[in-house]
Design a protein around this motif. Structure first.
Motif, PDB file in Angstrom:
ATOM      1  N   GLN A  93      -6.006  -4.584  -7.753  1.00 18.58           N
ATOM      2  CA  GLN A  93      -5.653  -3.243  -7.310  1.00 18.58           C
ATOM      3  C   GLN A  93      -6.796  -2.738  -6.450  1.00 18.58           C
ATOM      4  O   GLN A  93      -7.970  -3.026  -6.736  1.00 18.58           O
ATOM      5  N   VAL A 123       0.834  -1.195   0.000  1.00 17.96           N
ATOM      6  CA  VAL A 123       0.000   0.000   0.000  1.00 17.96           C
ATOM      7  C   VAL A 123       0.871   1.248   0.000  1.00 17.96           C
ATOM      8  O   VAL A 123       1.940   1.284   0.600  1.00 17.96           O
ATOM      9  N   LEU A 130      -3.635   3.410  -1.815  1.00 16.39           N
ATOM     10  CA  LEU A 130      -3.555   2.664  -3.074  1.00 16.39           C
ATOM     11  C   LEU A 130      -2.928   1.310  -2.775  1.00 16.39           C
ATOM     12  O   LEU A 130      -1.879   1.256  -2.128  1.00 16.39           O
ATOM     13  N   MET A 131      -3.564   0.235  -3.225  1.00 20.34           N
ATOM     14  CA  MET A 131      -3.070  -1.117  -2.923  1.00 20.34           C
ATOM     15  C   MET A 131      -2.840  -1.919  -4.190  1.00 20.34           C
ATOM     16  O   MET A 131      -3.590  -1.789  -5.160  1.00 20.34           O
ATOM     17  N   GLN A 132      -1.798  -2.726  -4.179  1.00 22.83           N
ATOM     18  CA  GLN A 132      -1.577  -3.734  -5.220  1.00 22.83           C
ATOM     19  C   GLN A 132      -1.401  -5.051  -4.478  1.00 22.83           C
ATOM     20  O   GLN A 132      -0.521  -5.164  -3.624  1.00 22.83           O
TER      21      GLN A 132
END
Lengths: 139, 139, 139, 139
Positions: free
Chosen positions: D109, D81, D125-127
């Motif tokens: 995502q 994140v 923001l997450m991957q």
């Protein structure tokens, strides 16, 4: 801005060593292209993840650079990549985009697309933090 | 195991293109060395983050490979790097270590050390997931 | 330093809501403990990854805080976790350690150990970037 | 599919403990909402990064789950994140989206939006990588 980025890219000798070309510079978005080269592969003949990462890191870095003040330079703080598919194709395009530009830190997202004939697919997804630095002046 | 990894490394043509050498293979730990080369730099003359990432990815991948069954091959699923300092030095060593080996996924940690004379410092820290795959048999 | 961290931890009401306790503060290293609580689980009855991440983020943040100047506060810039095993156990300990302390950015590594009787195992591995900020003065 | 996800979410007791609600399930996309609660804060009064991460992890996990076969369950393999801004707001929405669904691994995502009156901003923001597992049958 464009000139500043083209000048900096030309000094990234690693990009020339990989055969990468700066193909688009827009406000907050940069593209770097690379043709398939058997010298850049891993053991299965796909492009090495380090190679696709390198062009995506530069694309994200220069995308961030478009948001930084003229006197600054850009360095990568950290990035994370997911490798979505084997990097198979005739040519590759890394696209870096700014998600949020802070005073010193700029968060970006990047991807690498692989093109084979008319088809393209995303092979790498990046989330990266870039930082503006003030280069020490040379005398 | 050692032969299998040396054979695979020799097929990673990207490693040769960067001038990287496989210098140690132990159970769960692999080292890859690289001399400074001005052709591998970014705009400030440091080694490009994509280059240090590439050798660390290979070191982590092969460290994971030491834990995989003979019939399998290894691919990178994802990795994250923090760039701790500019990659300045005469030579560089990437070290990959297995943290946890599951049936298919192997979690690794890696680092890249930069050597200048008697001194060394860590310039890159990686956390990576590797996956065992079964290569399609060639006819 | 210790008082400053204990005071800040006490203001992290999320830690109290999870039942987490600050159990060790050393220069560059902080530990946070948490007992198993069925209210903190995911669908299989393990501790939710968000919960183990939360205590590890705080442990890394306060480890970084031990390296920051007295007038500053700490915020998380980014982190990445690998979940090594299901978070099963009677109690859990997050340990955050500073890897490199820069002027504003501090890179840390963290882990969460799960304890069951005499046994412990690592269930989460974190790599995180923390930043020193100057809080706005209150009137 | 929807029922399966609502059932699983109801068993994620951590979500109830945080006050999170599953508000949308679409093919490859899931939303989870959370109202501001002072018990979920860090030392500056913002939502704790572990809390926003927890709802985003669940949103990404269930988005991945929509792509998995009926007999499987989902676990988080890893996530990264970036915290784009302080988590300040009246309410928060985590959105998880599938980027690529493989046979066992699903890459997603995610983002967390903070709402204040008419305004919203992205704060996280997450991957993330999710994995399909086959739960052991209960007798």
């Amino acid at each position: 801005m464009f000139e500043r980025i083209h000048d900096s890219f030309a000094r990234q000798l690693a990009m020339a060593h990989l055969g990468a070309r700066l193909t688009a510079v827009r406000d907050g978005e940069v593209e770097i292209d690379l043709d398939y080269d058997p010298r850049l592969t891993q053991q299965q003949g796909f492009l090495h993840a380090g190679v696709t990462t390198a062009i995506c890191d530069s694309a994200c870095g220069y995308a961030a650079f478009t948001k930084m003040s003229p006197g600054s330079d850009v360095v990568s703080v950290e990035f994370k990549v997911n490798l979505l598919a084997p990097a198979v194709g005739e040519r590759f395009r890394a696209i870096g985009r700014v998600v949020r530009a802070g005073a010193r830190l700029v968060v970006t997202q990047g991807e690498v697309l692989a093109y084979q004939g008319e088809q393209s697919k995303c092979v790498l997804l990046m989330q990266a933090t870039m930082m503006a630095i003030t280069p020490r002046p040379s005398l």
